[in-house]
Structures are given as C-alpha cells and as structure tokens.
Design a protein around this motif. Structure first.
Motif, PDB file in Angstrom:
ATOM      1  N   VAL A   1       0.445   3.865  -5.840  1.00 15.97           N
ATOM      2  CA  VAL A   1       0.987   3.375  -4.589  1.00 15.97           C
ATOM      3  C   VAL A   1       0.136   3.870  -3.421  1.00 15.97           C
ATOM      4  O   VAL A   1      -0.234   5.040  -3.366  1.00 15.97           O
ATOM      5  N   TYR A   2      -0.199   2.952  -2.519  1.00 16.54           N
ATOM      6  CA  TYR A   2      -0.837   3.291  -1.254  1.00 16.54           C
ATOM      7  C   TYR A   2       0.227   3.224  -0.158  1.00 16.54           C
ATOM      8  O   TYR A   2       1.251   2.570  -0.334  1.00 16.54           O
ATOM      9  N   PHE A   3      -0.056   3.878   0.964  1.00 15.38           N
ATOM     10  CA  PHE A   3       0.909   3.866   2.060  1.00 15.38           C
ATOM     11  C   PHE A   3       0.237   3.424   3.357  1.00 15.38           C
ATOM     12  O   PHE A   3      -0.821   3.928   3.712  1.00 15.38           O
ATOM     13  N   GLN A   4       0.900   2.494   4.032  1.00 18.09           N
ATOM     14  CA  GLN A   4       0.423   2.075   5.354  1.00 18.09           C
ATOM     15  C   GLN A   4       1.409   2.559   6.409  1.00 18.09           C
ATOM     16  O   GLN A   4       2.604   2.256   6.331  1.00 18.09           O
ATOM     17  N   PRO A   5       0.913   3.313   7.399  1.00 22.14           N
ATOM     18  CA  PRO A   5       1.823   3.851   8.412  1.00 22.14           C
ATOM     19  C   PRO A   5       2.471   2.760   9.265  1.00 22.14           C
ATOM     20  O   PRO A   5       1.862   1.725   9.530  1.00 22.14           O
TER      21      PRO A   5
ATOM     22  N   LEU B   1      -3.331   3.457   2.764  1.00 22.83           N
ATOM     23  CA  LEU B   1      -4.185   4.583   2.372  1.00 22.83           C
ATOM     24  C   LEU B   1      -3.717   5.192   1.056  1.00 22.83           C
ATOM     25  O   LEU B   1      -2.516   5.228   0.772  1.00 22.83           O
ATOM     26  N   PRO B   2      -4.673   5.744   0.268  1.00 21.99           N
ATOM     27  CA  PRO B   2      -4.261   6.534  -0.890  1.00 21.99           C
ATOM     28  C   PRO B   2      -3.469   7.755  -0.424  1.00 21.99           C
ATOM     29  O   PRO B   2      -3.605   8.178   0.729  1.00 21.99           O
ATOM     30  N   VAL B   3      -2.680   8.320  -1.332  1.00 21.14           N
ATOM     31  CA  VAL B   3      -1.721   9.361  -0.949  1.00 21.14           C
ATOM     32  C   VAL B   3      -2.355  10.520  -0.180  1.00 21.14           C
ATOM     33  O   VAL B   3      -1.837  10.934   0.861  1.00 21.14           O
ATOM     34  N   GLN B   4      -3.477  11.046  -0.672  1.00 18.99           N
ATOM     35  CA  GLN B   4      -4.075  12.218  -0.012  1.00 18.99           C
ATOM     36  C   GLN B   4      -4.462  11.895   1.435  1.00 18.99           C
ATOM     37  O   GLN B   4      -4.196  12.671   2.345  1.00 18.99           O
TER      38      GLN B   4
ATOM     39  N   MET C   1      -1.374  11.578   3.623  1.00 14.97           N
ATOM     40  CA  MET C   1      -0.785  12.880   3.972  1.00 14.97           C
ATOM     41  C   MET C   1      -1.567  13.542   5.099  1.00 14.97           C
ATOM     42  O   MET C   1      -1.003  14.169   5.985  1.00 14.97           O
ATOM     43  N   LYS C   2      -2.872  13.403   5.050  1.00 19.66           N
ATOM     44  CA  LYS C   2      -3.729  13.944   6.107  1.00 19.66           C
ATOM     45  C   LYS C   2      -3.381  13.306   7.448  1.00 19.66           C
ATOM     46  O   LYS C   2      -3.304  13.977   8.470  1.00 19.66           O
ATOM     47  N   LEU C   3      -3.171  11.999   7.401  1.00 17.55           N
ATOM     48  CA  LEU C   3      -2.869  11.260   8.635  1.00 17.55           C
ATOM     49  C   LEU C   3      -1.563  11.710   9.276  1.00 17.55           C
ATOM     50  O   LEU C   3      -1.450  11.777  10.497  1.00 17.55           O
TER      51      LEU C   3
END
Ligand code: C2E
Ligand code: CA
Ligand code: CA
Ligand code: CA
Length: 279
Positions: free
Chosen positions: A41-45, A264-267, A270-272
C-alpha cells in the motif's frame, strides 16, 4: 472468398485464445503476488485547504513485481474484481492500513484519517461490515480514524443492500466517502438517501480549473451544495497552485494531488508526516 473467411476466422480465434492465455497468466501472476507479499500500500496525503496541514491519507494498492517493477492498480483491479481476487486484496489493503495507522499513533506521529478504497464487488459479495470489524479488532486501530471510499455507481446499483451496510459501518464510527463524485449519473439530491460523510470531487473537474468556465462553476456548485448537506469536501487531482487558490476561495475543506505529493511508499510517507524530520 470462403478461403479468406476461414483464414480470418482462424486468425480471430487465435487472437481470442491469445487474450485468454494472457488473462490466465495475469490471474496466476496476481495470485502469486498475493501469496508472496508483492502487493503493498502507498499513501497519498490529504491536506487542509486553508493551512496546508496533512490531515489524512488515501491508501492506494501497488503491485511490486520483482521483474516488471511497479504495476499500477489500473492494470489489475478489474481483473481482480472479475476473478474475485479483490476480496483478498481489499482485506490486505485494509489490514495493512490499519496496522500502519496503529503503529504511527504508537510512534506519536500526527493522528490522520486513513481512507481505503472499497470495490463494488466487496459491497456485493463480501461481508464488509464483519470484515472491517474483525480487522479493527485485530489491529487495534480506531474506527473514528478510518474512512471507506466507494463510487457512486457501487452505491446506486444496489441501494437496498448497501444502505444498511453503510449505517452499520457509521455506527462503528467509520466515515463513508463517495469517490469520483460527478462522473456518474447521481445527483446530490439522490445522495441524500445514503449516510455519507465525505464527498470527493473527481479529478476531471480540477483539470479544467482555472481555464474552463463550466469546470469552475460545477466545482463551485458541488462545494456549496455539498456543504449544505453537511459533507466534508475533498478535491482530488490538485496539481497547481492556481487550482488550490480557487478551492481556497470556495471554502473547500481538503485537497489531494501531485501539488502536495504523489502516493508514497510507507517510509517516505512517514518522513513527510513526521514533524521531527521536517526541521
Ligand atoms: P482513485 O480512488 O480515484 O484514486 C486516485 C488516483 O488518482 C490514484 O491513482 C492517484 O495516484 C491518482 N492521483 C492522485 N493525485 C493526482 C494528481 O494530482 N493528478 C493525477 N493525474 N492523478 C492523481 P492510482 O493509485 O493509480 O489508482 C487508480 C485507481 O485504482 C483508484 O482511483 C481506485 O479506483 C483504484 N484503486 C487503487 N487502490 C485500490 C484499492 O486498494 N482497492 C480498490 N478497490 N481500488 C483501488
Ligand atoms: Ca479513491
Ligand atoms: Ca477518486
Ligand atoms: Ca477513480
């Protein structure tokens, strides 16, 4: 003439079996990918329109093939729905999202509303309410921080069966979003039949902003009528500052798009969102 006909028939059936063969190969590859953990899973803010703060994220599935690289959902979601594999994929995406949500809270990252796409297949053939309840219990994630996205057509096709499911999910504390709003045939008046919290304006409207007058007016109308119905409004596919400025003027709540970040990929995600790492 007969000869030609037969010739073209042969060619046609060869094409057919070629397509069938490709489908079967793809289906097997997808089963394999599920087994080997190649789906992720990728995440888009999603951000507050007024102040830009990240308030949530949409979970978007990705197939990371060791040979072919990253395969987008447009290449496999339909096949997954046709073969029923979407049941497992949907469960995997929801579980990964809830697990990560719990982990991020434990690390004291900002609390975010996490949004997961639900396929029409899941509304029809899967006990979505039981599955969601089970995954929340297993992962310890809070229902109030979970949102499920469904398209207009998924709701419309099976209104009678869908509404009780939405009610049950909302009673658990989960939010319901209507995805790609404006691309189907439903009106806002019709949507009142459904218990909904969030309305996501389809990217196609944003594409016409600021140049296209119709796009501007439609977006304005959706936002003001949506607010009258007490929906939170999310604009999808925001790519430019001009689009964001327009949404700000209209009082849109949330935006999502390449202007802020692609999925974005998880890492990287998380940085974002980690305030420690932004300094
Ligand atoms: P969607 O739910 O409408 O997701 C938004 C899509 O728009 C995503 O494509 C995202 O990467 C893309 N996008 C975001 N911001 C921008 C932008 O500023 N400009 C442009 N041009 N595109 C933007 P993606 O990740 O390829 O997903 C495509 C579709 O696949 C999704 O559309 C959704 O219908 C489906 N999908 C993705 N993940 C899942 C899933 O876990 N389950 C189910 N059932 N469907 C999924
Ligand atoms: Ca979506
Ligand atoms: Ca969408
Ligand atoms: Ca879409």
């Amino acid at each position: 003439a007969k000869q030609t006909k037969r010739g073209s028939f042969t060619l046609y059936s060869q094409d057919m079996s070629e397509t069938l063969k490709q489908r079967l190969e793809m289906e097997n590859a997808l089963r394999d990918a599920l087994q080997h953990g190649h789906l992720t899973v990728y995440f888009q803010p999603q951000c507050n329109v007024q102040n830009g703060h990240v308030t949530g994220a949409e979970a978007l599935v990705r197939w990371l093939d060791p040979d072919k690289g990253l395969i987008p959902p447009s290449d496999f979601i339909r096949l997954a729905e046709e073969t029923g594999l979407i049941e497992q994929i949907g469960e995997l995406v929801l579980r990964q999202t809830c697990e990560l949500g719990t982990e991020w809270r434990a690390r004291n990252l900002p609390a975010l509303k996490l949004s997961v796409n639900i396929s029409p297949y899941q509304l029809r053939f899967v006990n979505l309410v039981d599955m969601t309840r089970r995954i929340l219990a297993e992962t310890g994630f809070t229902a109030e921080w979970l949102e499920l996205e469904m398209t207009e057509s998924a709701l419309m096709e099976r209104e009678q069966e869908v509404i009780p499911q939405l009610v049950a999910l909302q009673e658990m504390g989960i939010s319901i979003a209507i995805d790609d709003f404006g691309t189907g045939y439903s009106s806002l008046a019709y949507l009142k039949n459904f218990p909904l919290d969030t309305l996501k304006i389809d990217r196609s409207f944003l594409e016409g902003i600021p140049a296209n007058r119709d796009s501007r007016q439609l977006t304005q109308t959706i936002i003001s009528l949506g607010h009258n119905l007490n929906y939170k409004i999310v604009a999808e596919g925001v790519e430019t500052q001009a689009q964001l400025d327009f949404l700000k003027q209209l009082g849109c709540d949330t935006y999502q798009g390449y202007l802020k970040s692609p999925p974005l990929p998880v890492q990287a995600f998380m940085k974002l969102i980690d305030p420690q790492q932004q300094r």
